[in-house]
Design a protein around this motif. Structure first.
Motif, PDB file in Angstrom:
ATOM      1  N   TRP A 339     -34.650  13.235  10.975  1.00  0.00           N
ATOM      2  CA  TRP A 339     -35.983  12.652  11.016  1.00  0.00           C
ATOM      3  C   TRP A 339     -35.989  11.410  10.117  1.00  0.00           C
ATOM      4  CZ3 TRP A 339     -40.518  14.895  13.331  1.00  0.00           C
ATOM      5  CH2 TRP A 339     -40.310  16.139  13.948  1.00  0.00           C
ATOM      6  N   THR A 340     -36.831  10.465  10.455  1.00  0.00           N
ATOM      7  CA  THR A 340     -37.011   9.282   9.622  1.00  0.00           C
ATOM      8  C   THR A 340     -38.501   9.077   9.345  1.00  0.00           C
ATOM      9  OG1 THR A 340     -37.193   7.755  11.507  1.00  0.00           O
ATOM     10  CG2 THR A 340     -34.980   8.165  10.617  1.00  0.00           C
ATOM     11  N   THR A 341     -38.802   8.315   8.310  1.00  0.00           N
ATOM     12  CA  THR A 341     -40.183   7.910   8.010  1.00  0.00           C
ATOM     13  C   THR A 341     -40.199   6.390   7.953  1.00  0.00           C
ATOM     14  OG1 THR A 341     -39.964   7.899   5.585  1.00  0.00           O
ATOM     15  CG2 THR A 341     -40.431  10.019   6.642  1.00  0.00           C
ATOM     16  N   ARG A 342     -41.292   5.800   8.422  1.00  0.00           N
ATOM     17  CA  ARG A 342     -41.341   4.345   8.519  1.00  0.00           C
ATOM     18  C   ARG A 342     -42.730   3.808   8.188  1.00  0.00           C
ATOM     19  NH1 ARG A 342     -37.816   2.838  13.993  1.00  0.00           N
ATOM     20  NH2 ARG A 342     -35.986   4.111  13.468  1.00  0.00           N
ATOM     21  N   LEU A 343     -42.728   2.586   7.663  1.00  0.00           N
ATOM     22  CA  LEU A 343     -43.931   1.756   7.559  1.00  0.00           C
ATOM     23  C   LEU A 343     -43.657   0.584   8.484  1.00  0.00           C
ATOM     24  CD1 LEU A 343     -44.325   1.739   3.647  1.00  0.00           C
ATOM     25  CD2 LEU A 343     -45.290   3.373   5.273  1.00  0.00           C
ATOM     26  N   LEU A 344     -44.293   0.543   9.643  1.00  0.00           N
ATOM     27  CA  LEU A 344     -43.913  -0.382  10.705  1.00  0.00           C
ATOM     28  C   LEU A 344     -44.598  -1.742  10.558  1.00  0.00           C
ATOM     29  CD1 LEU A 344     -43.972   2.053  13.773  1.00  0.00           C
ATOM     30  CD2 LEU A 344     -41.975   1.160  12.552  1.00  0.00           C
ATOM     31  N   SER A 345     -43.843  -2.780  10.904  1.00  0.00           N
ATOM     32  CA  SER A 345     -44.378  -4.143  10.918  1.00  0.00           C
ATOM     33  C   SER A 345     -45.589  -4.201  11.850  1.00  0.00           C
ATOM     34  CB  SER A 345     -43.291  -5.104  11.398  1.00  0.00           C
ATOM     35  OG  SER A 345     -43.793  -6.416  11.490  1.00  0.00           O
ATOM     36  N   THR A 351     -41.109  -4.092   8.248  1.00  0.00           N
ATOM     37  CA  THR A 351     -40.813  -2.674   8.449  1.00  0.00           C
ATOM     38  C   THR A 351     -40.003  -2.124   7.284  1.00  0.00           C
ATOM     39  OG1 THR A 351     -40.889  -2.806  10.867  1.00  0.00           O
ATOM     40  CG2 THR A 351     -39.607  -1.006   9.912  1.00  0.00           C
ATOM     41  N   TYR A 352     -40.429  -1.001   6.791  1.00  0.00           N
ATOM     42  CA  TYR A 352     -39.703  -0.286   5.733  1.00  0.00           C
ATOM     43  C   TYR A 352     -39.348   1.092   6.283  1.00  0.00           C
ATOM     44  CZ  TYR A 352     -42.066  -3.842   2.909  1.00  0.00           C
ATOM     45  OH  TYR A 352     -42.544  -5.019   2.404  1.00  0.00           O
ATOM     46  N   GLN A 353     -38.191   1.614   5.883  1.00  0.00           N
ATOM     47  CA  GLN A 353     -37.750   2.899   6.424  1.00  0.00           C
ATOM     48  C   GLN A 353     -37.054   3.729   5.345  1.00  0.00           C
ATOM     49  OE1 GLN A 353     -35.838   3.005  10.336  1.00  0.00           O
ATOM     50  NE2 GLN A 353     -34.274   4.424   9.566  1.00  0.00           N
ATOM     51  N   ILE A 367     -39.821  11.632  -0.862  1.00  0.00           N
ATOM     52  CA  ILE A 367     -39.573  10.322  -0.268  1.00  0.00           C
ATOM     53  C   ILE A 367     -40.455   9.313  -1.014  1.00  0.00           C
ATOM     54  CG2 ILE A 367     -39.622   8.938   1.824  1.00  0.00           C
ATOM     55  CD1 ILE A 367     -37.663  11.255   2.000  1.00  0.00           C
ATOM     56  N   VAL A 368     -39.852   8.201  -1.448  1.00  0.00           N
ATOM     57  CA  VAL A 368     -40.591   7.198  -2.224  1.00  0.00           C
ATOM     58  C   VAL A 368     -40.356   5.820  -1.627  1.00  0.00           C
ATOM     59  CG1 VAL A 368     -40.912   6.111  -4.477  1.00  0.00           C
ATOM     60  CG2 VAL A 368     -40.392   8.562  -4.337  1.00  0.00           C
ATOM     61  N   TYR A 369     -41.440   5.113  -1.351  1.00  0.00           N
ATOM     62  CA  TYR A 369     -41.397   3.691  -1.010  1.00  0.00           C
ATOM     63  C   TYR A 369     -41.919   2.929  -2.221  1.00  0.00           C
ATOM     64  CZ  TYR A 369     -40.883   4.782   4.002  1.00  0.00           C
ATOM     65  OH  TYR A 369     -40.433   5.222   5.223  1.00  0.00           O
ATOM     66  N   ASN A 370     -41.062   2.135  -2.828  1.00  0.00           N
ATOM     67  CA  ASN A 370     -41.498   1.303  -3.959  1.00  0.00           C
ATOM     68  C   ASN A 370     -40.876  -0.084  -3.870  1.00  0.00           C
ATOM     69  OD1 ASN A 370     -38.883   2.034  -4.516  1.00  0.00           O
ATOM     70  ND2 ASN A 370     -39.329   3.049  -6.469  1.00  0.00           N
ATOM     71  N   ASP A 371     -40.698  -0.556  -2.626  1.00  0.00           N
ATOM     72  CA  ASP A 371     -40.124  -1.883  -2.400  1.00  0.00           C
ATOM     73  C   ASP A 371     -41.046  -2.966  -2.966  1.00  0.00           C
ATOM     74  OD1 ASP A 371     -37.948  -1.339   0.142  1.00  0.00           O
ATOM     75  OD2 ASP A 371     -39.563   0.115  -0.157  1.00  0.00           O
ATOM     76  N   VAL A 372     -40.452  -3.991  -3.518  1.00  0.00           N
ATOM     77  CA  VAL A 372     -41.236  -5.123  -4.031  1.00  0.00           C
ATOM     78  C   VAL A 372     -41.851  -5.876  -2.856  1.00  0.00           C
ATOM     79  CG1 VAL A 372     -41.124  -7.302  -5.280  1.00  0.00           C
ATOM     80  CG2 VAL A 372     -39.782  -5.334  -6.062  1.00  0.00           C
ATOM     81  N   GLY A 373     -43.123  -6.173  -2.950  1.00  0.00           N
ATOM     82  CA  GLY A 373     -43.772  -7.004  -1.932  1.00  0.00           C
ATOM     83  C   GLY A 373     -44.398  -6.269  -0.779  1.00  0.00           C
ATOM     84  N   MET A 374     -44.596  -4.958  -0.866  1.00  0.00           N
ATOM     85  CA  MET A 374     -45.246  -4.217   0.221  1.00  0.00           C
ATOM     86  C   MET A 374     -46.732  -4.571   0.261  1.00  0.00           C
ATOM     87  SD  MET A 374     -43.622  -0.379   0.338  1.00  0.00           S
ATOM     88  CE  MET A 374     -44.302   0.086  -1.235  1.00  0.00           C
ATOM     89  N   VAL A 378     -53.492  -4.244   7.731  1.00  0.00           N
ATOM     90  CA  VAL A 378     -54.699  -3.710   8.367  1.00  0.00           C
ATOM     91  C   VAL A 378     -55.293  -2.664   7.429  1.00  0.00           C
ATOM     92  CG1 VAL A 378     -53.849  -4.098  10.722  1.00  0.00           C
ATOM     93  CG2 VAL A 378     -53.402  -1.912   9.578  1.00  0.00           C
ATOM     94  N   ASP A 379     -56.543  -2.293   7.713  1.00  0.00           N
ATOM     95  CA  ASP A 379     -57.115  -1.150   7.009  1.00  0.00           C
ATOM     96  C   ASP A 379     -56.432   0.134   7.491  1.00  0.00           C
ATOM     97  OD1 ASP A 379     -58.843  -2.871   5.737  1.00  0.00           O
ATOM     98  OD2 ASP A 379     -60.554  -2.433   7.060  1.00  0.00           O
ATOM     99  N   SER A 380     -56.212   1.073   6.598  1.00  0.00           N
ATOM    100  CA  SER A 380     -55.592   2.368   6.914  1.00  0.00           C
ATOM    101  C   SER A 380     -54.269   2.220   7.671  1.00  0.00           C
ATOM    102  CB  SER A 380     -56.563   3.245   7.730  1.00  0.00           C
ATOM    103  OG  SER A 380     -57.766   3.452   7.034  1.00  0.00           O
ATOM    104  N   PRO A 381     -53.325   1.442   7.143  1.00  0.00           N
ATOM    105  CA  PRO A 381     -52.023   1.294   7.806  1.00  0.00           C
ATOM    106  C   PRO A 381     -51.310   2.639   7.874  1.00  0.00           C
ATOM    107  CG  PRO A 381     -51.897   0.509   5.558  1.00  0.00           C
ATOM    108  CD  PRO A 381     -53.352   0.811   5.811  1.00  0.00           C
ATOM    109  N   LYS A 382     -50.476   2.815   8.929  1.00  0.00           N
ATOM    110  CA  LYS A 382     -49.888   4.127   9.178  1.00  0.00           C
ATOM    111  C   LYS A 382     -48.575   4.346   8.428  1.00  0.00           C
ATOM    112  CE  LYS A 382     -51.703   4.736  13.879  1.00  0.00           C
ATOM    113  NZ  LYS A 382     -51.325   4.845  15.306  1.00  0.00           N
ATOM    114  N   LEU A 383     -48.376   5.608   8.081  1.00  0.00           N
ATOM    115  CA  LEU A 383     -47.073   6.145   7.741  1.00  0.00           C
ATOM    116  C   LEU A 383     -46.580   6.858   8.997  1.00  0.00           C
ATOM    117  CD1 LEU A 383     -44.746   7.221   5.912  1.00  0.00           C
ATOM    118  CD2 LEU A 383     -46.301   9.077   5.250  1.00  0.00           C
ATOM    119  N   THR A 384     -45.436   6.447   9.549  1.00  0.00           N
ATOM    120  CA  THR A 384     -44.953   6.983  10.823  1.00  0.00           C
ATOM    121  C   THR A 384     -43.810   7.975  10.579  1.00  0.00           C
ATOM    122  OG1 THR A 384     -45.538   4.963  12.009  1.00  0.00           O
ATOM    123  CG2 THR A 384     -43.926   6.413  13.055  1.00  0.00           C
TER     124      THR A 384
END
Length: 407
Positions: A339-345, A351-353, A367-374, A378-384
């Motif tokens: 399985w993967t998790t994504r923050l889609l463009s 896109t972050y994965q 699972i941690v997303y802490n990339d610089v510049g995120m 849009v309002d309420s962007p999805k975690l996929t």
């Protein structure tokens, strides 16, 4: 009379001809016992006497008291001396000890490191610590983590001064000093840990240390209340729990913005699936009580078709243009792998994965997303959440404790 003198002469000849004691100037050092061992009983050695005792092959020279060896010299040709115990004599300095708590002080500017074995740590005249590595002095205090000659890791500076701090596995078993006049948010440690790992944190100034992740045992957030407070965080195998004598519970600041109001919302857990997206029925979300990581419920995702399938979780509370410091959550592969998790463009500036570790299948993983510049677009962007192309119907994935922190 002649018979008597002859008898005395015979005894002397017999004694001196057969005794194997050591002599110098007619002074006996001892003789052989019935077992053949050399014994010395109530004898004195003149101060001008030099004696050499040689053992060969694997022989030992043992000094015993009441049959128990207290000193052994030689043995196995290793030239070692084994002593069962040492009683220090006040004022005596003939024997020096190296202590891990108070290393020997050495003038490293004039004394060669080759005097000591590799790995020995000494205290310089300025109280800095130096280690002998490849017969050279290497300073090991207030140095960054890294590799030096010989591959030895250096000691880190254990003070942090910003308004946020992210502990990692390198902090395990260390005492970390948080020093800031303002409060410091200390995030949940990232990395791999096992039951028994721990970290100490000390409030070393007026700023409190705040821990915006729940104590798994208390189900509360904690923070320190005064300068000098010490917090022990201990990993239990499934999460972190704290021990602190000067702490209080608190509610994290508004920087923690996720407002899911569902089974994966740690601040407002609800037995429900609000704010989820089943992608037109490709997946089914449910709220279950099966092994929740945080609280009593967890979001379960089950696939309804084979192949690569998406399910979405809108991050309610995040608004268009928000810069993100971190997004973290707990994930568990129950049925199916890769399985993967994504923050889609589109929802995000790019896109972050993050891939879920197949080696941890069946257990909770952070699972941690802490990339610089995120930045949200849009309002309420999805975690996929996505299965692989080889996914099957009824593959199952659990997610819990979603935390979003704004910059």
């Amino acid at each position: 009379m002649k018979k008597i003198l002859f008898f005395v002469f015979f005894l002397c000849f017999h004694f001196f001809g057969h005794s194997q004691g050591l002599y110098r100037g007619g002074n006996s050092l001892g003789g052989n016992s019935a077992s053949g061992s050399l014994e010395l009983k109530n004898q004195s050695i003149p101060n001008d006497t030099t004696r050499v005792i040689n053992t060969v092959n694997t022989g030992n020279l043992d000094f015993k008291q009441d049959g128990t060896t207290v000193i052994r010299i030689g043995g196995n040709n290793d030239n070692a001396v084994y002593i069962s115990g040492i009683e220090a004599v006040p004022g005596a300095e003939a024997i020096e000890f190296f202590s891990a708590f108070r290393p020997k002080q050495v003038d490293v500017g004039t004394v060669s490191a080759s005097t000591y074995a590799d790995g020995v740590i000494v205290r310089a005249l300025d109280d800095e610590l130096y280690m002998v590595i490849s017969s050279s002095w290497v300073k090991v205090t207030n140095q960054p983590v890294g590799s030096v000659s010989g591959g030895t890791s250096l000691i880190v500076d254990d003070t942090f001064t910003g308004t946020t701090y992210q502990p990692t596995a390198v902090d395990t078993f260390r005492i970390k000093y948080g020093r800031n006049v303002n409060d410091i948010d200390v995030s949940e440690p990232t990395g791999s840990y096992v039951d028994g790992h721990y970290m100490y944190f000390v409030q070393d100034s007026t700023g409190r240390l705040q821990f915006p992740f729940k104590d798994i045992r208390k189900d509360k957030y904690v923070r320190t209340t005064k300068e000098g407070a010490v917090v022990l965080w201990h990993y239990t195998g499934t999460g972190w729990t704290s021990i602190c004598g000067a702490c209080e519970t608190y509610v994290p600041s508004v920087g923690y913005v996720y407002l899911g109001a569902n089974a994966a919302d740690p601040n407002n857990e609800v037995d429900g699936i609000a704010n989820t997206d089943d992608n037109g029925g490709d997946v089914t979300f449910t709220s279950v009580a099966t092994d929740p990581y945080d609280g009593t419920r967890v979001l379960r995702i089950v696939t309804n078709i084979a192949g690569s399938v998406d399910g979405g979780i809108p991050l309610v509370g995040v608004e268009n243009g928000d810069a993100i410091q971190s997004i973290s959550f707990r994930a568990k592969q129950v049925v199916g792998l890769s399985w993967t998790t994504r923050l889609l463009s589109g929802d995000w500036n790019t896109t972050y994965q993050r891939n879920v570790d197949d080696g941890l299948a069946g257990t909770w993983e952070q699972i941690v997303y802490n990339d610089v510049g995120m930045v949200a677009q849009v309002d309420s962007p999805k975690l996929t959440i996505r299965t692989t192309s080889g996914g099957s119907i009824n593959d199952e994935f659990h997610i819990d404790e979603i935390i979003v922190v704004l910059e």
